[in-house]
Design a protein around this motif. Structure first.
Motif, PDB file in Angstrom:
ATOM      1  N   GLY A   1     -19.822-134.268  16.913  1.00  0.00           N
ATOM      2  CA  GLY A   1     -21.152-134.630  17.407  1.00  0.00           C
ATOM      3  C   GLY A   1     -21.981-133.405  17.728  1.00  0.00           C
ATOM      4  O   GLY A   1     -23.186-133.336  17.418  1.00  0.00           O
ATOM      5  N   PHE A   2     -21.348-132.412  18.331  1.00  0.00           N
ATOM      6  CA  PHE A   2     -22.038-131.154  18.647  1.00  0.00           C
ATOM      7  C   PHE A   2     -22.482-130.445  17.377  1.00  0.00           C
ATOM      8  O   PHE A   2     -23.609-129.928  17.285  1.00  0.00           O
ATOM      9  N   VAL A   3     -21.617-130.434  16.359  1.00  0.00           N
ATOM     10  CA  VAL A   3     -21.940-129.792  15.084  1.00  0.00           C
ATOM     11  C   VAL A   3     -23.160-130.440  14.444  1.00  0.00           C
ATOM     12  O   VAL A   3     -24.081-129.751  13.979  1.00  0.00           O
ATOM     13  N   LEU A   4     -23.197-131.746  14.444  1.00  0.00           N
ATOM     14  CA  LEU A   4     -24.307-132.476  13.823  1.00  0.00           C
ATOM     15  C   LEU A   4     -25.630-132.197  14.536  1.00  0.00           C
ATOM     16  O   LEU A   4     -26.652-131.932  13.902  1.00  0.00           O
ATOM     17  N   LYS A   5     -25.600-132.262  15.871  1.00  0.00           N
ATOM     18  CA  LYS A   5     -26.827-132.016  16.648  1.00  0.00           C
ATOM     19  C   LYS A   5     -27.295-130.574  16.492  1.00  0.00           C
ATOM     20  O   LYS A   5     -28.493-130.312  16.296  1.00  0.00           O
ATOM     21  N   ALA A   6     -26.358-129.636  16.578  1.00  0.00           N
ATOM     22  CA  ALA A   6     -26.713-128.217  16.478  1.00  0.00           C
ATOM     23  C   ALA A   6     -27.280-127.902  15.094  1.00  0.00           C
ATOM     24  O   ALA A   6     -28.248-127.139  14.968  1.00  0.00           O
ATOM     25  N   THR A   7     -26.687-128.474  14.056  1.00  0.00           N
ATOM     26  CA  THR A   7     -27.172-128.256  12.692  1.00  0.00           C
ATOM     27  C   THR A   7     -28.621-128.702  12.551  1.00  0.00           C
ATOM     28  O   THR A   7     -29.464-127.967  12.015  1.00  0.00           O
ATOM     29  N   LEU A   8     -28.927-129.893  13.031  1.00  0.00           N
ATOM     30  CA  LEU A   8     -30.287-130.423  12.943  1.00  0.00           C
ATOM     31  C   LEU A   8     -31.279-129.537  13.687  1.00  0.00           C
ATOM     32  O   LEU A   8     -32.333-129.177  13.146  1.00  0.00           O
ATOM     33  N   VAL A   9     -30.929-129.150  14.899  1.00  0.00           N
ATOM     34  CA  VAL A   9     -31.828-128.336  15.724  1.00  0.00           C
ATOM     35  C   VAL A   9     -32.065-126.966  15.092  1.00  0.00           C
ATOM     36  O   VAL A   9     -33.211-126.494  14.992  1.00  0.00           O
ATOM     37  N   ILE A  10     -30.990-126.312  14.656  1.00  0.00           N
ATOM     38  CA  ILE A  10     -31.108-124.968  14.096  1.00  0.00           C
ATOM     39  C   ILE A  10     -31.936-124.980  12.814  1.00  0.00           C
ATOM     40  O   ILE A  10     -32.790-124.110  12.608  1.00  0.00           O
ATOM     41  N   GLU A  11     -31.692-125.961  11.952  1.00  0.00           N
ATOM     42  CA  GLU A  11     -32.445-126.027  10.700  1.00  0.00           C
ATOM     43  C   GLU A  11     -33.921-126.301  10.952  1.00  0.00           C
ATOM     44  O   GLU A  11     -34.789-125.752  10.254  1.00  0.00           O
ATOM     45  N   LEU A  12     -34.229-127.130  11.935  1.00  0.00           N
ATOM     46  CA  LEU A  12     -35.632-127.402  12.262  1.00  0.00           C
ATOM     47  C   LEU A  12     -36.312-126.172  12.849  1.00  0.00           C
ATOM     48  O   LEU A  12     -37.477-125.884  12.537  1.00  0.00           O
ATOM     49  N   ILE A  13     -35.602-125.439  13.690  1.00  0.00           N
ATOM     50  CA  ILE A  13     -36.165-124.200  14.257  1.00  0.00           C
ATOM     51  C   ILE A  13     -36.425-123.194  13.142  1.00  0.00           C
ATOM     52  O   ILE A  13     -37.474-122.527  13.107  1.00  0.00           O
ATOM     53  N   GLY A  14     -35.472-123.059  12.221  1.00  0.00           N
ATOM     54  CA  GLY A  14     -35.649-122.144  11.091  1.00  0.00           C
ATOM     55  C   GLY A  14     -36.839-122.535  10.231  1.00  0.00           C
ATOM     56  O   GLY A  14     -37.624-121.675   9.811  1.00  0.00           O
ATOM     57  N   ALA A  15     -36.982-123.835   9.977  1.00  0.00           N
ATOM     58  CA  ALA A  15     -38.109-124.315   9.178  1.00  0.00           C
ATOM     59  C   ALA A  15     -39.433-124.056   9.891  1.00  0.00           C
ATOM     60  O   ALA A  15     -40.423-123.658   9.257  1.00  0.00           O
ATOM     61  N   ALA A  16     -39.457-124.279  11.198  1.00  0.00           N
ATOM     62  CA  ALA A  16     -40.684-124.048  11.974  1.00  0.00           C
ATOM     63  C   ALA A  16     -41.092-122.580  11.916  1.00  0.00           C
ATOM     64  O   ALA A  16     -42.289-122.256  11.790  1.00  0.00           O
ATOM     65  N   ALA A  17     -40.103-121.691  11.993  1.00  0.00           N
ATOM     66  CA  ALA A  17     -40.406-120.254  11.943  1.00  0.00           C
ATOM     67  C   ALA A  17     -40.984-119.863  10.585  1.00  0.00           C
ATOM     68  O   ALA A  17     -42.009-119.168  10.499  1.00  0.00           O
ATOM     69  N   MET A  18     -40.355-120.323   9.502  1.00  0.00           N
ATOM     70  CA  MET A  18     -40.825-119.937   8.163  1.00  0.00           C
ATOM     71  C   MET A  18     -42.108-120.638   7.753  1.00  0.00           C
ATOM     72  O   MET A  18     -42.830-120.170   6.866  1.00  0.00           O
ATOM     73  N   SER A  19     -42.427-121.758   8.397  1.00  0.00           N
ATOM     74  CA  SER A  19     -43.661-122.471   8.065  1.00  0.00           C
ATOM     75  C   SER A  19     -44.899-121.624   8.363  1.00  0.00           C
ATOM     76  O   SER A  19     -45.953-121.830   7.751  1.00  0.00           O
ATOM     77  N   GLN A  20     -44.777-120.676   9.285  1.00  0.00           N
ATOM     78  CA  GLN A  20     -45.902-119.772   9.578  1.00  0.00           C
ATOM     79  C   GLN A  20     -46.320-119.001   8.331  1.00  0.00           C
ATOM     80  O   GLN A  20     -47.497-118.673   8.156  1.00  0.00           O
ATOM     81  N   VAL A  21     -45.343-118.716   7.469  1.00  0.00           N
ATOM     82  CA  VAL A  21     -45.615-117.977   6.239  1.00  0.00           C
ATOM     83  C   VAL A  21     -45.910-118.923   5.075  1.00  0.00           C
ATOM     84  O   VAL A  21     -46.908-118.774   4.376  1.00  0.00           O
ATOM     85  N   PHE A  22     -45.060-119.920   4.893  1.00  0.00           N
ATOM     86  CA  PHE A  22     -45.165-120.789   3.725  1.00  0.00           C
ATOM     87  C   PHE A  22     -46.371-121.730   3.779  1.00  0.00           C
ATOM     88  O   PHE A  22     -46.989-122.006   2.746  1.00  0.00           O
ATOM     89  N   VAL A  23     -46.726-122.248   4.949  1.00  0.00           N
ATOM     90  CA  VAL A  23     -47.893-123.122   5.057  1.00  0.00           C
ATOM     91  C   VAL A  23     -49.166-122.348   4.727  1.00  0.00           C
ATOM     92  O   VAL A  23     -50.067-122.851   4.041  1.00  0.00           O
ATOM     93  N   LYS A  24     -49.220-121.124   5.204  1.00  0.00           N
ATOM     94  CA  LYS A  24     -50.392-120.287   4.930  1.00  0.00           C
ATOM     95  C   LYS A  24     -50.510-119.993   3.431  1.00  0.00           C
ATOM     96  O   LYS A  24     -51.610-119.905   2.883  1.00  0.00           O
TER      97      LYS A  24
END
Length: 427
Positions: free
Chosen positions: A128-151
């Motif tokens: 359960g911890f693995v699943l939750k952590a995976t989702l959170v980490i991937e979303l944080i990574g996507a949010a960070a890179m969206s600053q570049v890719f959305v632009k």
């Protein structure tokens, strides 16, 4: 659990068959006309190669992901990467947990094998911890890179690119969508972009240190002495294997770029062989020494129970400590004040021999069939067996025999050679 000839499948067989089933299913989807941009669908060999590479989180490709596969095909690929990165068994357990069904003893045993947990107790909580952590980490990574890719690509496409590359990086897959700029170019166009570099590198490292190490960090925070010995070894070896190659790349490679740019390039090329498959530099320009260092890093891989492949950092640590014990004429290999059992040393030796044999054996066949230099072939087979995805550019042009060899190496590398042996002889 399923039965075969009246016998219950072992946990090893479940893992082996589970990965094979997902690969085959993914291949069928990729053969559909809607999966490719030309509407023709991929051939079976191209489809199964791509599906194997995605499920085994490798990143080797026969066609450029951005220009050959349609949006549907790319969606199939990223879903296969997510399933393969988290592990087929972990995903199946997640479905069971969400549906509210009880997880039986056999399933718990299989989950334990899948994430290399030391004991079965608490395995459901850990999953359960693995699943939750995976989702959170991937979303944080996507949010960070969206600053570049959305632009650069606009809102919808930018968010899609951010999610794709975040999942691919965290799962140590190495698939990218940058072929629109130049086919098979990976992240070279973002060579000096700090946001992309830092985010991708952190995702690779976090995914590669293993789920149990996360749990140790979450539970014990900065109290390093309370960590499991495995976590201590993983963090120590990871630090060494990141720092030393980065120093080599900075001082002895990439001399044609400025010192500031060389810092980013050196760090990234030190991180990515930990089975990620992205690159921010033309790897064909590396010296033979540099290519050999990357081969050794690829074969070492990440941590047990992680999204990374390779023979694992713990295996290398055990071999080195055992050798050090022999040199110093000590009775047993030791680590952090604890004795390493002879069984562990033998296991590590078998794993290393198996990886080296498969890597070199596959390279010999490909070199003979294709007429390519041996070092180039070893680079490709090391990338396949260690599920890395880095390439010197020869994989797309290889023939069917060589592609089949790489498919088998990727599968063995992700499932684990010993898991295949145990599955074959058990039950």
């Amino acid at each position: 659990m399923n039965f075969r000839n009246g016998k219950k499948l072992t946990s090893f067989q479940v893992i082996v068959y589970g990965f094979a089933l997902v690969i085959l299913t993914g291949s069928l989807f990729l053969m559909l006309p809607m999966a490719t941009r030309d509407g023709q669908g991929a051939s079976f060999l191209d489809a199964i190669f791509t599906s194997t590479s995605a499920v085994c989180v490798t990143g080797l490709v026969v066609h450029d992901t951005a220009t050959y596969w349609s949006a549907f095909g790319q969606t199939v690929i990223i879903l296969l990467i997510q399933i393969g990165g988290m592990g087929v068994v972990t995903v199946a357990a997640a479905v069971t947990m969400v549906s509210g069904r009880k997880i039986g003893l056999m399933q718990r045993s299989t989950m334990q094998e899948a994430i290399a947990a030391p004991k079965m107790g608490g395995i459901v909580r850990l999953t359960g911890f693995v699943l939750k952590a995976t989702l959170v980490i991937e979303l944080i990574g996507a949010a960070a890179m969206s600053q570049v890719f959305v632009k650069e690509y606009g809102l919808v496409k930018g968010i899609g690119y951010s999610l794709f590359h975040s999942i691919s990086a965290f799962c140590n897959a190495g698939f990218d969508l940058m072929g629109e700029k130049e086919a098979f170019s990976s992240l070279i166009s973002y060579q000096n972009n700090p946001v992309i570099n830092i985010t991708i590198m952190l995702l690779i490292i976090i995914g590669g240190i293993g789920f149990l190490t996360w749990d140790d960090i979450r539970t014990n925070r900065f109290h390093f002495h309370k960590y499991r010995m495995q976590s201590k070894v993983i963090l120590t070896m990871t630090s060494i294997l990141l720092l030393l190659p980065a120093l080599y790349f900075f001082f002895f490679e990439f001399a044609d770029i400025s010192a500031g740019e060389r810092v980013w390039v050196s760090l990234f090329q030190s991180v990515t062989p930990r089975t990620a498959g992205f690159n921010t530099a033309d790897l064909t320009l590396l010296s033979e020494v540099g290519q050999m260092i990357m081969i050794l890093l690829m074969l070492t891989g990440g941590a047990p129970g992680s999204t990374a492949g390779g023979m694992k950092t713990t295996t290398l640590a055990v071999i080195l400590l055992s050798a050090w014990g022999v040199f110093c004429r000590k009775g047993d290999a030791q680590c952090y004040g604890r004795r390493i059992s002879e069984e562990t040393v033998r296991y590590a030796a078998v794993v290393m021999i198996m990886y080296l044999t498969l890597c070199v054996g596959g390279a010999i066949i490909i070199s003979y069939v294709e007429g390519l230099p041996m070092l180039t072939c070893i680079y490709e087979t090391a990338s396949a067996i260690a599920t890395v995805g880095l390439t010197l550019g020869v994989t797309p042009g290889l023939g069917p025999v060589s592609h089949i060899i790489l498919i088998l190496l990727m599968y063995c590398g992700r499932v684990g050679g010993l898991t295949l042996v145990y599955a074959a002889i058990s039950g």
